[in-house]
Write a protein that holds these residues in place. Structure first.
Motif, PDB file in Angstrom:
ATOM      1  N   GLY A   1       0.644  -1.577  -0.279  1.00  0.00           N
ATOM      2  CA  GLY A   1       0.296  -0.148  -0.626  1.00  0.00           C
ATOM      3  C   GLY A   1       0.877   1.044   0.280  1.00  0.00           C
ATOM      4  O   GLY A   1       0.002   2.134   0.119  1.00  0.00           O
ATOM      5  N   ASP A   2       2.187   1.076  -0.032  1.00  0.00           N
ATOM      6  CA  ASP A   2       2.998   2.522   0.216  1.00  0.00           C
ATOM      7  C   ASP A   2       3.775   2.635  -1.466  1.00  0.00           C
ATOM      8  O   ASP A   2       4.158   2.272  -1.708  1.00  0.00           O
ATOM      9  CB  ASP A   2       4.016   1.939   1.286  1.00  0.00           C
ATOM     10  N   GLU A   3       2.878   3.118  -1.794  1.00  0.00           N
ATOM     11  CA  GLU A   3       3.071   4.020  -3.076  1.00  0.00           C
ATOM     12  C   GLU A   3       4.246   5.551  -3.431  1.00  0.00           C
ATOM     13  O   GLU A   3       4.601   5.399  -5.001  1.00  0.00           O
ATOM     14  CB  GLU A   3       2.001   4.161  -3.746  1.00  0.00           C
ATOM     15  N   ALA A   4       4.959   5.311  -2.864  1.00  0.00           N
ATOM     16  CA  ALA A   4       6.012   6.877  -2.456  1.00  0.00           C
ATOM     17  C   ALA A   4       6.892   5.685  -3.785  1.00  0.00           C
ATOM     18  O   ALA A   4       7.650   4.975  -3.114  1.00  0.00           O
ATOM     19  CB  ALA A   4       6.381   6.651  -1.347  1.00  0.00           C
ATOM     20  N   GLU A   5       7.273   6.504  -5.103  1.00  0.00           N
ATOM     21  CA  GLU A   5       8.188   6.244  -5.811  1.00  0.00           C
ATOM     22  C   GLU A   5       7.901   4.645  -6.390  1.00  0.00           C
ATOM     23  O   GLU A   5       8.678   3.792  -6.754  1.00  0.00           O
ATOM     24  CB  GLU A   5       9.346   6.143  -4.889  1.00  0.00           C
ATOM     25  N   GLY A   6       6.921   4.380  -6.476  1.00  0.00           N
ATOM     26  CA  GLY A   6       6.484   3.325  -6.981  1.00  0.00           C
ATOM     27  C   GLY A   6       6.472   2.014  -6.317  1.00  0.00           C
ATOM     28  O   GLY A   6       5.704   1.106  -6.886  1.00  0.00           O
ATOM     29  N   GLY A   7       6.283   2.545  -5.285  1.00  0.00           N
ATOM     30  CA  GLY A   7       5.911   0.743  -3.894  1.00  0.00           C
ATOM     31  C   GLY A   7       7.289   0.019  -3.741  1.00  0.00           C
ATOM     32  O   GLY A   7       8.548   0.056  -4.570  1.00  0.00           O
ATOM     33  N   GLY A   8       7.037  -1.005  -3.129  1.00  0.00           N
ATOM     34  CA  GLY A   8       8.392  -1.829  -2.831  1.00  0.00           C
ATOM     35  C   GLY A   8       8.938  -1.942  -1.401  1.00  0.00           C
ATOM     36  O   GLY A   8       9.035  -0.606  -0.661  1.00  0.00           O
TER      37      GLY A   8
END
Length: 399
Positions: A205-212
């Motif tokens: 759910g962390d989408e900052a900088e595309g996630g991962g």
């Protein structure tokens, strides 16, 4: 989209190119119109703060001697030579120490505070192994360094409790402070994690900088991992280009490699990482050198590859390692990669150099039992590869 004929020339066991085209809409990772500030303060990067014990003030007690390591990580039979810059950092004179000699003194808040303060960080949590349950992600402040070293002494586990990412560094994140006008290519901070276990990180759910980056996310500066374990980490289950259940890296200073040395990702059934792509490691445009390590029981569980096929969410490539971008290299030496799997391609390694300049070397290593659900490069079991030429394989077994 690459034609069937071209794919057959490349020896790929599928008629559809499951990789980024040159105009792939993957994140460009540019900092935006306001991210090139003029004359930003850099802080006193060369100064070494006074030693602190327990982060409560100047420590009156001497820093603890490094404990006998109880952490067993990596491939003990790996014989790859480790270059000087890839070796563990000397932490015998730490800048600061987390804890005052008891497990109760080693808290999430203390870890977060120490990482933000930077420098060489060790732990004093008592004689027994300890698990620190992270209630917040520890974030590197870009002006505090230039070196940030986190050394668990072989006895510390940092747990994301299945709820959060454990460690974060991003030179282009304004919230962590800009320290140069070229955040996408600066030599600091230089983050090292060593003699640590990272467990149950989760960036879903962390989408900052595309996630991962379920356990660790890095963009910019330099980063290396030495004698560490990564178990049961997670990131989003679907998505065409996000990945790295354990580690996600975007850009390194002057395109220098990320070193992973004598470390384990998974290691046993039920202990591996799981993400849309890259069940252990994932990157875009970043080079890797993986030495004397073990990557096993990791999974790429997305569906639809990259770019995502019509009607699918995308992902499912690189059971252990997922690398995409233009010019980058991967070197795997003295390493075992086994029992990983990918729903789409590259049960062990997915490597796509969009401009076909990237190269990969496999030396004195074993890759086995890494099933690729739908495609891999003919003659290279467990690998899907598009680059300058076929991977160079020396004294290694692929099966």
């Amino acid at each position: 989209m690459t034609s069937l004929a071209a794919l057959l020339v490349l020896g790929v066991a599928t008629a559809t190119l499951p990789a980024c085209a040159s105009d792939d809409p993957a994140p460009a990772f540019q900092p935006g119109p306001s991210a090139t500030p003029e004359a930003l303060p850099t802080g006193n990067q060369g100064a070494t703060p006074a030693g602190r014990d327990g982060l409560g003030g100047p420590g009156a007690s001497k820093s603890p001697k490094p404990a006998d390591k109880v952490l067993a990580a990596g491939n003990p039979n790996g014989k790859a030579t480790v270059p000087a810059e890839a070796r563990a950092v000397d932490t015998s004179k730490p800048t600061r120490t987390i804890g005052t000699g008891t497990p109760a003194s080693c808290t999430s808040a203390a870890v977060v505070k120490a990482v933000a303060a930077g420098g060489v960080i060790t732990f004093n949590c008592g004689p027994a192994p300890v698990t620190i349950k992270m209630t917040a992600t520890a974030k590197v402040r870009n002006a505090n360094g230039p070196k940030v070293v986190l050394d668990g002494g072989g006895k510390v586990t940092l747990s994301g409790q299945g709820q959060r990412r454990i460690l974060y560094m991003n030179t282009c994140d304004e919230a962590q402070g800009w320290t140069t006008s070229h955040c996408q290519n600066q030599d600091h901070p230089q983050l090292t994690v060593q003699n640590l276990t990272f467990a149950d990180g989760n960036s879903t759910g962390d989408e900052a900088e595309g996630g991962g980056g379920g356990a660790i996310f890095v963009r910019g500066g330099r980063f290396k991992v030495v004698n560490s374990r990564f178990v049961r980490n997670r990131c989003d289950r679907t998505g065409p280009d996000l990945g790295g259940a354990a580690i996600r890296v975007l850009s390194q200073h002057d395109n220098k490699p990320v070193y992973v040395v004598s470390s384990t990702f998974g290691g046993a059934s039920g202990q591996g990482g799981s993400c849309s792509n890259g069940g252990a490691l994932s990157s875009i445009g970043v080079s890797w050198v993986v030495l004397n390590s073990v990557l096993s029981h990791n999974e790429a569980i997305g569906s639809g590859a990259n770019p995502a096929k019509s009607g699918t969410p995308g992902g499912g490539s690189g059971g252990a390692i997922y690398c995409d971008g233009n010019e980058f290299t991967v070197r795997i030496a003295g390493t075992i990669i086994e029992n990983n799997k990918a729903n789409e391609g590259g049960g062990a390694v997915f490597f796509v150099s969009n401009n076909r300049t990237g190269t990969m070397k496999i030396e004195n290593s074993t890759l086995r039992r890494n099933p690729s659900g739908k495609f891999e490069t003919q003659g290279f079991p467990g690998i899907f590869f598009l680059g300058a030429r076929n991977p160079t394989v020396t004294n290694s077994k692929l099966s």
